[in-house]
Scaffold this motif. Structure first.
Motif, short mmCIF file in Angstrom:
data_model
loop_
_atom_site.label_atom_id
_atom_site.label_comp_id
_atom_site.label_asym_id
_atom_site.label_seq_id
_atom_site.Cartn_x
_atom_site.Cartn_y
_atom_site.Cartn_z
N LEU A 95 0.66 -1.27 0.03
CA LEU A 95 0.00 0.06 0.05
C LEU A 95 0.89 1.31 0.15
O LEU A 95 1.87 1.66 0.93
N ARG A 96 0.39 2.09 -0.83
CA ARG A 96 1.24 3.55 -1.00
C ARG A 96 0.16 4.58 -0.86
O ARG A 96 -0.73 4.43 -1.19
N ILE A 97 0.78 5.40 0.09
CA ILE A 97 -0.14 6.65 0.38
C ILE A 97 0.40 7.73 -0.24
O ILE A 97 1.48 8.28 -0.42
N LYS A 98 -0.77 8.60 -1.23
CA LYS A 98 -0.68 9.63 -1.84
C LYS A 98 -0.66 10.93 -1.19
O LYS A 98 -1.86 11.11 -0.72
N ALA A 99 0.21 11.68 -1.13
CA ALA A 99 0.19 12.84 -0.29
C ALA A 99 0.72 14.27 -1.15
O ALA A 99 1.53 14.25 -1.83
N SER A 100 0.32 15.44 -0.63
CA SER A 100 0.61 16.62 -1.27
C SER A 100 2.08 17.06 -0.97
O SER A 100 2.40 16.88 0.34
N ARG A 101 2.83 17.18 -1.83
CA ARG A 101 4.24 17.63 -1.70
C ARG A 101 4.15 19.05 -0.89
O ARG A 101 5.11 19.46 0.10
N ALA A 102 3.42 19.85 -0.91
CA ALA A 102 3.24 21.18 -0.60
C ALA A 102 2.82 20.91 1.13
O ALA A 102 3.35 21.49 1.98
N THR A 103 1.80 20.30 1.17
CA THR A 103 0.91 20.21 2.48
C THR A 103 1.22 19.13 3.16
O THR A 103 0.74 19.12 4.68
N ARG A 104 1.47 18.20 2.70
CA ARG A 104 1.72 16.83 3.28
C ARG A 104 0.32 16.07 3.45
O ARG A 104 0.38 14.84 4.12
N ALA A 105 -0.78 16.69 3.01
CA ALA A 105 -2.20 16.15 3.13
C ALA A 105 -2.34 15.12 2.48
O ALA A 105 -1.82 14.81 1.28
N VAL A 106 -2.79 13.92 3.01
CA VAL A 106 -3.04 12.55 2.23
C VAL A 106 -4.24 12.88 1.51
O VAL A 106 -5.36 13.33 1.60
N LEU A 107 -3.95 12.26 -0.02
CA LEU A 107 -4.99 12.58 -1.21
C LEU A 107 -5.74 11.34 -1.54
O LEU A 107 -6.73 11.14 -2.09
N GLY A 108 -4.95 10.08 -1.29
CA GLY A 108 -5.50 8.75 -1.76
C GLY A 108 -4.49 7.74 -1.41
O GLY A 108 -3.70 8.03 -0.86
N SER A 109 -4.97 6.47 -2.07
CA SER A 109 -3.87 5.34 -1.77
C SER A 109 -3.90 4.60 -3.08
O SER A 109 -4.97 4.53 -3.90
N THR A 110 -2.78 3.73 -3.17
CA THR A 110 -2.55 2.89 -4.14
C THR A 110 -2.17 1.37 -3.57
O THR A 110 -1.35 1.30 -2.97
N THR A 111 -3.14 0.60 -3.99
CA THR A 111 -2.75 -0.76 -3.67
C THR A 111 -2.33 -1.71 -4.81
O THR A 111 -2.84 -1.70 -5.64
N THR A 112 -0.94 -2.16 -4.39
CA THR A 112 -0.39 -3.25 -5.63
C THR A 112 -0.54 -4.59 -5.20
O THR A 112 -0.33 -4.93 -4.14
N TYR A 113 -1.01 -5.26 -5.97
CA TYR A 113 -1.14 -6.82 -5.79
C TYR A 113 -0.85 -7.30 -7.10
O TYR A 113 -1.20 -7.82 -8.20
N TYR A 114 0.61 -8.20 -6.68
CA TYR A 114 1.33 -8.83 -7.92
C TYR A 114 1.63 -8.03 -9.03
O TYR A 114 2.14 -6.91 -8.86
N ASN A 115 1.06 -8.19 -10.24
CA ASN A 115 1.28 -7.36 -11.19
C ASN A 115 -0.03 -6.50 -11.66
O ASN A 115 -0.02 -6.00 -12.52
N SER A 116 -0.66 -5.91 -10.61
CA SER A 116 -1.80 -5.04 -10.86
C SER A 116 -1.92 -4.01 -9.63
O SER A 116 -1.26 -4.33 -8.58
N SER A 117 -2.50 -2.98 -9.80
CA SER A 117 -2.68 -1.95 -9.03
C SER A 117 -4.10 -1.32 -9.06
O SER A 117 -4.65 -1.33 -10.22
N LEU A 118 -4.44 -0.60 -7.82
CA LEU A 118 -5.74 -0.12 -7.90
C LEU A 118 -5.59 1.42 -6.93
O LEU A 118 -5.11 1.29 -5.72
N GLU A 119 -5.65 2.23 -7.60
CA GLU A 119 -5.52 3.76 -7.09
C GLU A 119 -7.10 4.07 -6.39
O GLU A 119 -8.01 4.00 -7.39
N VAL A 120 -7.36 4.36 -5.42
CA VAL A 120 -8.63 4.90 -4.76
C VAL A 120 -8.63 6.29 -4.22
O VAL A 120 -7.47 6.78 -3.44
N GLU A 121 -9.67 7.20 -4.70
CA GLU A 121 -10.04 8.26 -4.17
C GLU A 121 -11.36 8.46 -3.66
O GLU A 121 -12.27 7.85 -4.53
N ALA A 122 -11.68 9.22 -2.75
CA ALA A 122 -13.26 9.63 -2.66
C ALA A 122 -13.48 10.98 -2.60
O ALA A 122 -12.80 11.88 -2.22
#
Length: 288
Positions: A95-122
């Motif tokens: 699991l990778r957490i996506k964050a703002s470089r400026a504010t460090r606020a969390v924006l979303g997540s990316t889940t990698t499963y073997y050769n696939s990935s899923l980026e999720v935002e709400a």
């Protein structure tokens, strides 16, 4: 000779009886196994995602993504809490957490499963109507290479994306509307290009088992729902235990001191970076 012959006959009879007993036991075991397989198949079929279609029906009743207030929402006590949504357990993911470089606020997540990935935002959505259809039409109008297709989450978008080296890879974008929110998922790898892949099935199920918590913040439609750094089930339980006996506030008061948690809507044009890598073992227990 007579005794000898009787002994042979008795031995033969005993062997036959034992063989019949073993056959009966084997038949019973086979019946029990078949019954168990049938029950498992029925349970699996009840929770399975539908075949590809233009509409995604049954959200909040038969399947997710779920809202915390849905009557049939699964028990998410052991999910990873990211503020806007809770992620379910799945072995062998990163699991990778996506964050703002400026504010460090969390924006979303990316889940990698073997050769696939899923980026999720709400995202926040209007009270009286969904957001996905309008967002999808705007996206298709702005991207001539994208096309709409029927999928397990209703109408989905297939979009070729050029990566380093000039190679093009296919991404699959899905959106599901809930009460005042829309959950968007971007699948890549096998989960985008091979509908029959085991990775596709697993990540589809993973996305459908997410539980969304919209919160009461006043947000405009299409505003990202505020998120925070991952909070594990163990950390939530420890916080709850520490607060036991005190007057509890409404909502997620035990998360109010999480660093860099935004107070209001997030800007959609912020740059992002990999913030955290979470290696999943049997539980969400280690943040590396």
């Amino acid at each position: 000779m007579g005794l000898f012959g009787f002994g042979k006959k008795k031995d033969k009879t005993d062997k036959t009886t034992k063989a019949e007993d073993e056959d009966v036991k084997a038949a019973k075991a086979a019946n029990e196994a078949a019954r168990a397989d049938s029950e498992l198949a029925q349970k699996t079929a009840a929770a399975a995602l539908p075949e590809a279609a233009s509409d995604y029906e049954g959200r909040g009743e038969e399947r997710g993504p779920w809202d915390v207030n849905d009557e049939n929402v699964p028990d998410y006590d052991e999910y990873l809490d990211l503020g806007a949504y809770y992620l379910p357990f799945l072995q062998h993911i990163e699991l990778r957490i996506k964050a703002s470089r400026a504010t460090r606020a969390v924006l979303g997540s990316t889940t990698t499963y073997y050769n696939s990935s899923l980026e999720v935002e709400a995202y926040a959505a209007p009270k009286t109507m969904g957001l996905w259809e309008d967002w999808r039409e705007d996206f298709l109008a702005a991207n001539p290479n994208a096309k709409a297709v029927d999928g397990v989450f209703g109408t989905e978008i297939l979009l070729p994306v050029e990566v380093s080296g000039g190679k093009k890879v296919l991404t699959r974008i899905v959106g599901v509307d809930g009460p005042r929110w829309m959950l968007r998922g971007i699948f890549s790898g096998n989960a985008a290009s091979d509908p029959d892949s085991e990775e596709t099935r697993k990540l589809n199920e993973f996305f459908s088992n997410i539980v969304v918590e919209r919160g009461d913040e006043p947000l405009a439609p299409r505003d990202p729902i505020p998120m925070h750094q991952p909070v594990t089930p163990g950390e939530r339980k420890a916080a709850a235990a520490a607060e036991e006996g005190e007057t509890a506030g409404e909502g997620k008061e035990h998360l109010k001191d999480i660093p860099n948690r935004p107070d209001g809507p997030l800007s959609q044009d912020q740059q992002t970076e990999v913030k955290t890598t979470l290696s999943r073992g049997p539980m969400f227990s280690e943040v590396r």
